[in-house]
Design an enzyme around this catalytic site. Sequence first.
Site, PDB file in Angstrom:
ATOM      1  N   ARG A  51       0.582  -1.328  -0.200  1.00 19.64           N
ATOM      2  CA  ARG A  51       0.366  -0.410  -0.415  1.00 19.64           C
ATOM      3  C   ARG A  51       0.928   0.965   0.268  1.00 19.64           C
ATOM      4  O   ARG A  51       0.310   2.535  -0.406  1.00 19.64           O
ATOM      5  CB  ARG A  51      -0.958   0.108   1.234  1.00 19.64           C
ATOM      6  CG  ARG A  51      -2.173  -0.957   0.683  1.00 19.64           C
ATOM      7  CD  ARG A  51      -3.536  -0.744   1.967  1.00 19.64           C
ATOM      8  NE  ARG A  51      -3.083  -0.754   3.108  1.00 19.64           N
ATOM      9  CZ  ARG A  51      -4.005  -1.258   4.205  1.00 19.64           C
ATOM     10  NH1 ARG A  51      -4.780  -1.568   4.125  1.00 19.64           N
ATOM     11  NH2 ARG A  51      -2.952  -2.038   4.813  1.00 19.64           N
ATOM     12  N   ASP A 179       4.284 -25.132   2.496  1.00 21.25           N
ATOM     13  CA  ASP A 179       4.524 -24.730   4.043  1.00 21.25           C
ATOM     14  C   ASP A 179       6.280 -24.884   4.122  1.00 21.25           C
ATOM     15  O   ASP A 179       6.614 -25.845   3.602  1.00 21.25           O
ATOM     16  CB  ASP A 179       4.247 -26.456   4.928  1.00 21.25           C
ATOM     17  CG  ASP A 179       4.456 -26.365   5.783  1.00 21.25           C
ATOM     18  OD1 ASP A 179       5.630 -26.690   6.636  1.00 21.25           O
ATOM     19  OD2 ASP A 179       3.102 -27.917   6.783  1.00 21.25           O
ATOM     20  N   HIS A 180       6.569 -24.042   4.373  1.00 19.66           N
ATOM     21  CA  HIS A 180       8.343 -24.220   4.033  1.00 19.66           C
ATOM     22  C   HIS A 180       9.206 -25.800   4.755  1.00 19.66           C
ATOM     23  O   HIS A 180       9.635 -25.397   4.383  1.00 19.66           O
ATOM     24  CB  HIS A 180       8.395 -22.516   4.734  1.00 19.66           C
ATOM     25  CG  HIS A 180       8.933 -22.367   5.826  1.00 19.66           C
ATOM     26  ND1 HIS A 180       8.445 -22.396   7.130  1.00 19.66           N
ATOM     27  CD2 HIS A 180      10.094 -22.357   6.666  1.00 19.66           C
ATOM     28  CE1 HIS A 180       8.489 -22.086   8.391  1.00 19.66           C
ATOM     29  NE2 HIS A 180       9.775 -22.380   8.083  1.00 19.66           N
ATOM     30  N   ASP A 237      -0.061 -22.917  14.819  1.00 19.19           N
ATOM     31  CA  ASP A 237       0.760 -22.007  13.829  1.00 19.19           C
ATOM     32  C   ASP A 237       1.731 -23.103  13.382  1.00 19.19           C
ATOM     33  O   ASP A 237       2.429 -22.579  12.491  1.00 19.19           O
ATOM     34  CB  ASP A 237       1.684 -21.007  15.356  1.00 19.19           C
ATOM     35  CG  ASP A 237       2.679 -19.744  14.111  1.00 19.19           C
ATOM     36  OD1 ASP A 237       2.314 -19.838  12.913  1.00 19.19           O
ATOM     37  OD2 ASP A 237       3.867 -20.726  15.298  1.00 19.19           O
ATOM     38  N   HIS A 242       3.377 -26.952  10.371  1.00 26.24           N
ATOM     39  CA  HIS A 242       4.657 -28.025  10.178  1.00 26.24           C
ATOM     40  C   HIS A 242       4.785 -29.474  10.212  1.00 26.24           C
ATOM     41  O   HIS A 242       5.312 -30.505   9.661  1.00 26.24           O
ATOM     42  CB  HIS A 242       5.664 -27.179  10.580  1.00 26.24           C
ATOM     43  CG  HIS A 242       5.374 -25.823  10.621  1.00 26.24           C
ATOM     44  ND1 HIS A 242       5.287 -25.212   8.755  1.00 26.24           N
ATOM     45  CD2 HIS A 242       6.389 -24.265  10.557  1.00 26.24           C
ATOM     46  CE1 HIS A 242       5.284 -24.195   8.255  1.00 26.24           C
ATOM     47  NE2 HIS A 242       5.377 -22.862   9.636  1.00 26.24           N
TER      48      HIS A 242
HETATM   49  C1  BG6 Z   1       6.429 -19.970  11.086  1.00 29.75           C
HETATM   50  C2  BG6 Z   1       6.203 -19.549  11.850  1.00 29.75           C
HETATM   51  O1  BG6 Z   1       5.712 -21.021   9.831  1.00 29.75           O
HETATM   52  O2  BG6 Z   1       7.810 -21.177  11.408  1.00 29.75           O
HETATM   53  C3  BG6 Z   1       6.688 -18.708  13.302  1.00 29.75           C
HETATM   54  O3  BG6 Z   1       4.279 -18.997  11.809  1.00 29.75           O
HETATM   55  C4  BG6 Z   1       8.120 -19.582  13.305  1.00 29.75           C
HETATM   56  O4  BG6 Z   1       6.254 -19.186  14.674  1.00 29.75           O
HETATM   57  C5  BG6 Z   1       9.158 -19.779  12.025  1.00 29.75           C
HETATM   58  O5  BG6 Z   1       9.118 -18.930  13.833  1.00 29.75           O
HETATM   59  C6  BG6 Z   1       9.616 -21.244  12.494  1.00 29.75           C
HETATM   60  O6  BG6 Z   1      10.520 -21.405  10.801  1.00 29.75           O
HETATM   61  P1  BG6 Z   1      11.736 -21.858  10.969  1.00 29.75           P
HETATM   62  O7  BG6 Z   1      12.061 -22.848   9.604  1.00 29.75           O
HETATM   63  O8  BG6 Z   1      12.470 -20.892  11.223  1.00 29.75           O
HETATM   64  O9  BG6 Z   1      11.908 -23.160  11.969  1.00 29.75           O
END
Ligand code: BG6
Length: 492
Positions: A51, A179-180, A237, A242
């Site tokens: 924005r 989902d990283h 979360d 994850h």
């Molecule tokens: C995110 C969460 O998806 O993953 C965060 O929302 C968390 O709360 C993070 O800190 C952790 O990711 P990583 O890759 O640092 O383990």
Amino acid sequence: MTAKTLPVDTFDLVIFGGTGDLALRKLLPGLLRRYADGQIPEDSRILGVARDRQGDAEYRAKVGEALARVAAADETLQARLPAFLDKLGYLALDATKDEGWDEFATRLLATGERIRVFYLSTSPTLFVNICDRLRAHGLNTGNARVVIEKPIGHDSASAAVINDAVGGAFAESQIFRIDHYLGKETVQNLLALRFANILFEPLWNASRIDHVQITVAETVGLEKRAGYYDTSGALRDMVQNHLLQLLCMVAMEPPAALQADAVRDEKLKVLRSLKPIRGEDVAHLSVRGQYRAGASSGAAVPGYLEELGKPDSRTETFVALKAEVDNWRWAGVPFYLRTGKRLAERVSEIVIAFKQIPHSIFDDSAGPVMGNKLVLRLQPDEGVKLWLMIKDPGPGGLRLQHVPLDMSFAEAFGVHQPEAYERLLMDVVRGNQTLFMRRDEVEAAWAWIDPILSAWDNLRDAPKPYTAGSWGPSAAVALVERDGRTWHEDTV
Ligand code: BG6
């Protein structure tokens, strides 16, 4: 040794939320690394959208500052940074207003038909607006892909609303739910370990595996995300996405091929086989915690409630669960899951604990015979350890020792471990959905989480306190010890 990379096709990537934390900390640094590695074609473009009113030059300067820090210790990144910044553009847009969208569409469509990625790194409340406008401006072409970040809803019903909205503009094959954790090297290594070796699969079941542990421990606290986090909590979360995705990778049947739907079909079956945790079961199958003041990485830190400035919050910052996959392969094998903020150490790992030998031929003087364990370390120090019993070297009787066969990826390969987002972004461009969640997976995960949330609500008790810098509430230790087991601790 350097990693081999294949260039992807030319693309335009639009980051909605282009000035946000995720864009500056993960997405743009990841893209810079891929570019420096020669994977991104020169005529690709990246457009930040947010924005704030600013022009291309101002945006480039801001991003340049953030990326200079990322590139500080790497000469190749530094050398490629100016050319990377040239690919960046910026457009001020409000997803809730019509203004500016015509210009946005014209600017994008000017390059003709090419791969266009729309990354929605915004609040989920804007997903519907953005997708509707992309469709209205004819930007949902066959070569378009849309990436959505969690949280995808806060329960089944709200997830369905988001999925319907995005699905109204894009086909499922164009939707990439990120989902990283699935982009982390060791998670993909689980596929290699399980399905490219003959050793493990015959043992990968209830007759040989005693239990599984999945730990994702963080040392950080709220990190300026109080507004979001307090409405979410650790179960939504971290566990809904994850940890359940990791559980799926451990528990799924071998897919017929490494193809997106083959893998996702198998993960879905696992999610649907999770034994529901309902009503009073939550009291002995789950533990909720909330950190109090303590110490983290050697410094004093405030408790959650002080950090939040809201003394009556019941949001959990820690959760431990005993889950079961109710199917033939896993009958009776507990999956202990735990995750939390402000814990003693930053460590994510999966522990496969094998059963004891049926009979020992050794005298008591040899010491105890411990079960084998396969430990996959996701972060930090990515690697795999296989804990075995061996003879203590030297004369003087036969004594046994539990030691790991230890493979550290950094030592074995010496390459930079790519960040999860680097791989995932390139997968989006390639159109490979294997490491992304399908709609039915997200919904099945919520279907298991919903009853836990409502059972907690009905209990009306507060989360158990734990000191920042500890391993969570003692009830989490009791959760496994009641079953005669302990949380894995790496002693070597
Ligand atoms: C995110 C969460 O998806 O993953 C965060 O929302 C968390 O709360 C993070 O800190 C952790 O990711 P990583 O890759 O640092 O383990």
